[in-house]
Design a protein around this motif. Sequence first.
Motif, PDB file in Angstrom:
ATOM      1  N   PHE A 128      -4.822   1.699  10.474  1.00 15.53           N
ATOM      2  CA  PHE A 128      -4.250   3.177  10.549  1.00 15.53           C
ATOM      3  C   PHE A 128      -5.133   4.767  11.043  1.00 15.53           C
ATOM      4  O   PHE A 128      -4.553   5.729  10.483  1.00 15.53           O
ATOM      5  CB  PHE A 128      -2.866   3.150   9.187  1.00 15.53           C
ATOM      6  CG  PHE A 128      -3.881   2.599   8.525  1.00 15.53           C
ATOM      7  CD1 PHE A 128      -3.875   1.003   8.186  1.00 15.53           C
ATOM      8  CD2 PHE A 128      -4.246   3.178   7.155  1.00 15.53           C
ATOM      9  CE1 PHE A 128      -3.356   1.035   7.040  1.00 15.53           C
ATOM     10  CE2 PHE A 128      -4.510   3.113   5.523  1.00 15.53           C
ATOM     11  CZ  PHE A 128      -4.326   1.168   6.038  1.00 15.53           C
ATOM     12  N   THR A 129      -6.843   4.443  10.463  1.00 18.74           N
ATOM     13  CA  THR A 129      -7.589   5.182  10.726  1.00 18.74           C
ATOM     14  C   THR A 129      -8.863   4.859  11.694  1.00 18.74           C
ATOM     15  O   THR A 129      -8.728   3.677  11.490  1.00 18.74           O
ATOM     16  CB  THR A 129      -8.088   5.796   8.998  1.00 18.74           C
ATOM     17  OG1 THR A 129      -8.410   4.285   8.886  1.00 18.74           O
ATOM     18  CG2 THR A 129      -6.804   6.087   8.196  1.00 18.74           C
ATOM     19  N   ALA A 161      -6.904  10.364   5.933  1.00 18.63           N
ATOM     20  CA  ALA A 161      -5.455   9.916   4.959  1.00 18.63           C
ATOM     21  C   ALA A 161      -6.837   9.463   3.864  1.00 18.63           C
ATOM     22  O   ALA A 161      -7.585   9.035   4.444  1.00 18.63           O
ATOM     23  CB  ALA A 161      -5.037   9.013   5.405  1.00 18.63           C
ATOM     24  N   PHE A 162      -6.152   9.313   3.005  1.00 19.11           N
ATOM     25  CA  PHE A 162      -7.490   8.349   2.083  1.00 19.11           C
ATOM     26  C   PHE A 162      -6.440   7.227   0.887  1.00 19.11           C
ATOM     27  O   PHE A 162      -5.063   7.679   0.967  1.00 19.11           O
ATOM     28  CB  PHE A 162      -8.356   9.196   1.206  1.00 19.11           C
ATOM     29  CG  PHE A 162      -7.732  10.103   0.013  1.00 19.11           C
ATOM     30  CD1 PHE A 162      -7.338  10.003  -1.064  1.00 19.11           C
ATOM     31  CD2 PHE A 162      -7.341  11.884   0.415  1.00 19.11           C
ATOM     32  CE1 PHE A 162      -6.517  11.104  -1.728  1.00 19.11           C
ATOM     33  CE2 PHE A 162      -7.356  12.615   0.040  1.00 19.11           C
ATOM     34  CZ  PHE A 162      -6.889  12.170  -0.845  1.00 19.11           C
ATOM     35  N   GLY A 163      -6.791   6.433   0.766  1.00 19.67           N
ATOM     36  CA  GLY A 163      -5.780   6.080  -0.759  1.00 19.67           C
ATOM     37  C   GLY A 163      -7.481   4.944  -1.873  1.00 19.67           C
ATOM     38  O   GLY A 163      -8.008   4.410  -1.512  1.00 19.67           O
ATOM     39  N   GLN A 212       3.277   8.063   3.686  1.00 18.61           N
ATOM     40  CA  GLN A 212       3.019   8.174   5.352  1.00 18.61           C
ATOM     41  C   GLN A 212       3.856   9.165   6.508  1.00 18.61           C
ATOM     42  O   GLN A 212       3.977   9.689   6.655  1.00 18.61           O
ATOM     43  CB  GLN A 212       1.336   8.000   5.318  1.00 18.61           C
ATOM     44  CG  GLN A 212      -0.096   8.473   4.757  1.00 18.61           C
ATOM     45  CD  GLN A 212      -1.078   7.609   5.982  1.00 18.61           C
ATOM     46  OE1 GLN A 212      -1.118   7.791   7.025  1.00 18.61           O
ATOM     47  NE2 GLN A 212      -1.760   7.208   4.989  1.00 18.61           N
ATOM     48  N   GLN A 267      -1.894   3.324  -6.957  1.00 24.99           N
ATOM     49  CA  GLN A 267      -2.836   3.973  -5.323  1.00 24.99           C
ATOM     50  C   GLN A 267      -2.254   4.975  -5.570  1.00 24.99           C
ATOM     51  O   GLN A 267      -1.154   5.419  -5.551  1.00 24.99           O
ATOM     52  CB  GLN A 267      -2.685   3.637  -3.889  1.00 24.99           C
ATOM     53  CG  GLN A 267      -3.180   1.600  -4.123  1.00 24.99           C
ATOM     54  CD  GLN A 267      -2.995   1.784  -2.628  1.00 24.99           C
ATOM     55  OE1 GLN A 267      -2.350   1.960  -1.811  1.00 24.99           O
ATOM     56  NE2 GLN A 267      -4.597   0.773  -2.386  1.00 24.99           N
ATOM     57  N   ARG A 295       0.610  -6.991  -4.819  1.00 21.88           N
ATOM     58  CA  ARG A 295      -0.526  -7.591  -4.212  1.00 21.88           C
ATOM     59  C   ARG A 295      -0.367  -9.329  -4.833  1.00 21.88           C
ATOM     60  O   ARG A 295      -0.464  -9.530  -5.691  1.00 21.88           O
ATOM     61  CB  ARG A 295      -1.806  -7.611  -3.434  1.00 21.88           C
ATOM     62  CG  ARG A 295      -1.245  -6.137  -2.848  1.00 21.88           C
ATOM     63  CD  ARG A 295      -2.953  -5.518  -2.272  1.00 21.88           C
ATOM     64  NE  ARG A 295      -3.063  -4.261  -1.780  1.00 21.88           N
ATOM     65  CZ  ARG A 295      -3.949  -3.856  -1.489  1.00 21.88           C
ATOM     66  NH1 ARG A 295      -5.029  -3.967  -1.360  1.00 21.88           N
ATOM     67  NH2 ARG A 295      -3.830  -2.527  -0.617  1.00 21.88           N
ATOM     68  N   GLU A 317      -2.226   8.380  -2.503  1.00 24.21           N
ATOM     69  CA  GLU A 317      -2.759   8.114  -1.069  1.00 24.21           C
ATOM     70  C   GLU A 317      -2.755   9.961  -1.235  1.00 24.21           C
ATOM     71  O   GLU A 317      -1.583  10.776  -1.332  1.00 24.21           O
ATOM     72  CB  GLU A 317      -0.851   7.205  -0.585  1.00 24.21           C
ATOM     73  CG  GLU A 317      -1.604   7.275   0.990  1.00 24.21           C
ATOM     74  CD  GLU A 317      -1.893   6.405   1.681  1.00 24.21           C
ATOM     75  OE1 GLU A 317      -2.300   5.419   0.496  1.00 24.21           O
ATOM     76  OE2 GLU A 317      -2.528   5.704   2.315  1.00 24.21           O
ATOM     77  N   PHE A 325      -9.761   0.149   8.739  1.00 26.83           N
ATOM     78  CA  PHE A 325      -8.521   0.187   8.247  1.00 26.83           C
ATOM     79  C   PHE A 325      -7.376   0.236  10.054  1.00 26.83           C
ATOM     80  O   PHE A 325      -8.143   0.961  10.415  1.00 26.83           O
ATOM     81  CB  PHE A 325      -8.089   0.789   7.443  1.00 26.83           C
ATOM     82  CG  PHE A 325      -8.391   0.831   6.024  1.00 26.83           C
ATOM     83  CD1 PHE A 325      -7.838  -0.071   5.403  1.00 26.83           C
ATOM     84  CD2 PHE A 325      -9.282   1.891   5.819  1.00 26.83           C
ATOM     85  CE1 PHE A 325      -8.856   0.465   4.020  1.00 26.83           C
ATOM     86  CE2 PHE A 325     -11.078   1.838   4.917  1.00 26.83           C
ATOM     87  CZ  PHE A 325      -9.926   0.853   3.936  1.00 26.83           C
ATOM     88  N   SER A 384       0.313   3.380   1.753  1.00 33.08           N
ATOM     89  CA  SER A 384       0.064   4.387   2.753  1.00 33.08           C
ATOM     90  C   SER A 384       1.769   4.945   3.845  1.00 33.08           C
ATOM     91  O   SER A 384       2.304   4.982   5.053  1.00 33.08           O
ATOM     92  CB  SER A 384      -0.556   3.512   3.914  1.00 33.08           C
ATOM     93  OG  SER A 384      -1.908   3.263   3.654  1.00 33.08           O
ATOM     94  N   GLN A 395       0.711  -1.411   0.146  1.00 32.02           N
ATOM     95  CA  GLN A 395       0.008  -0.092   0.024  1.00 32.02           C
ATOM     96  C   GLN A 395       0.434   1.528  -0.251  1.00 32.02           C
ATOM     97  O   GLN A 395       1.928   1.000   0.348  1.00 32.02           O
ATOM     98  CB  GLN A 395      -0.479   0.562   1.279  1.00 32.02           C
ATOM     99  CG  GLN A 395      -0.471  -0.348   2.345  1.00 32.02           C
ATOM    100  CD  GLN A 395      -0.754  -0.275   3.359  1.00 32.02           C
ATOM    101  OE1 GLN A 395      -2.183  -0.644   3.745  1.00 32.02           O
ATOM    102  NE2 GLN A 395      -0.563  -0.826   4.737  1.00 32.02           N
ATOM    103  N   GLY A 438     -10.273   4.088  -0.133  1.00 29.67           N
ATOM    104  CA  GLY A 438     -10.276   3.315   1.745  1.00 29.67           C
ATOM    105  C   GLY A 438      -9.762   5.069   2.238  1.00 29.67           C
ATOM    106  O   GLY A 438      -9.134   5.376   1.322  1.00 29.67           O
ATOM    107  N   ALA A 439     -10.606   5.472   3.754  1.00 27.59           N
ATOM    108  CA  ALA A 439      -9.835   6.662   4.077  1.00 27.59           C
ATOM    109  C   ALA A 439     -10.553   7.191   5.670  1.00 27.59           C
ATOM    110  O   ALA A 439     -10.975   5.305   5.796  1.00 27.59           O
ATOM    111  CB  ALA A 439     -10.738   8.127   3.525  1.00 27.59           C
ATOM    112  N   GLY A 440      -9.906   8.123   5.584  1.00 25.24           N
ATOM    113  CA  GLY A 440     -10.886   7.863   7.401  1.00 25.24           C
ATOM    114  C   GLY A 440     -10.052   8.632   8.619  1.00 25.24           C
ATOM    115  O   GLY A 440      -9.044   9.456   8.114  1.00 25.24           O
TER     116      GLY A 440
END
Length: 359
Positions: free
Chosen positions: A284-285, A327-329, A206, A241, A227, A243, A282, A203, A201, A304-306
Amino acid sequence: MALADFVADLDALADAAQQAFASVADAAALEEARVEYTGAKAGKLKAAQQGLGKVDKADKPAAGKKFNEVKTAVEAALEAAQQRLAGSAKTQAREAFDPTLPGRPFRLGHLHPVTQTIADMKDIMGRLGFTAVEGPEIEDEWHNFEALNIPAIHPARDPLDNFYLATATTLAPGSSNRGPSPAKGPAAAAREEKPLLLRSQTSTVQIRVMESTPPPVRIISLGRVYRPDTADATHYPMFHQIEGLLIDRGVTMADLKSVLRLFCQSYFGKDEVHIRFRPSFFPFTEPSVEVDMNWQGGWMEMGGAGMVDPNVLRAVGYDPEEVTGFAFGLGVERVCMRQHGITDIRALYENDVRFLSQF
Ligand code: PHE
């Protein structure tokens, strides 16, 4: 045979050969002259060489020397003729080439559709004040998992779900080569052994940015992630991605939604864009959401995000009481495919020019 006769014959031969070679005008004539004078079986030089046997014994050395001189001269004349004809062939070719002809139109190349999508995304997020940064595709577990609040026992760290790289440690005799040993747990172990993997990812970036920059932070990172999925219409073991990360005082989820809406609005050039958040998880969020965008009467999944988890902020040395952030991805291929109506992700990576040239 008297030496004088032998020499006179040779001189005549040399003159005739030199004249013949000097006057040939094409390859066929040259070949004819070559056979006539220097042919290995019935050439005139060969015949002269045989005449050497009939020269008086005492004159043989002088006759041999003369023969060699003539042979060298004839061969030189042959070579000069060959060079002259080759040169004129080149000149002819040059004269036959007409640079004023329009010729066939060039087929211009262009950027790969995914590269175009990435450039557009960077451009739009740049206008929203986000700076693009890059991170390595080969990562350690600290940046890919640990600092992102993904502990060693987390299933996302399963060696079967990640491309771990064989390192000196994992290949050492007696050690398992199935990646890291989860029992070791804490970041210390991950850092000391440093198993490496292809990042799963973006992330990871970040963490790298926050570790090295004090808040506020407003960045995007665009790049490849890996992956071990079997390739099908919607999966590929490598994809891209985007991010996004924004950290500052008083950042809320409303900011997250606004940024995502503005981004989608600009990217798809639509006025009426709706962003939908679905509750998700997630590590991390917190809270975490899945992001959907309205698309042709339905909803299209974006990623995803959060809000960045306080544990993540602490891991990079930020004070969660001072700053918050989102953060979002999002999946780049997904957006690119929807934009162009591409239904199979594999088509993007087969590098068939007939397909790619359409975009
Ligand atoms: N890293 C998540 C994934 O790959 C996406 C994500 C990024 C979610 C940032 C939340 C915040 O699925």
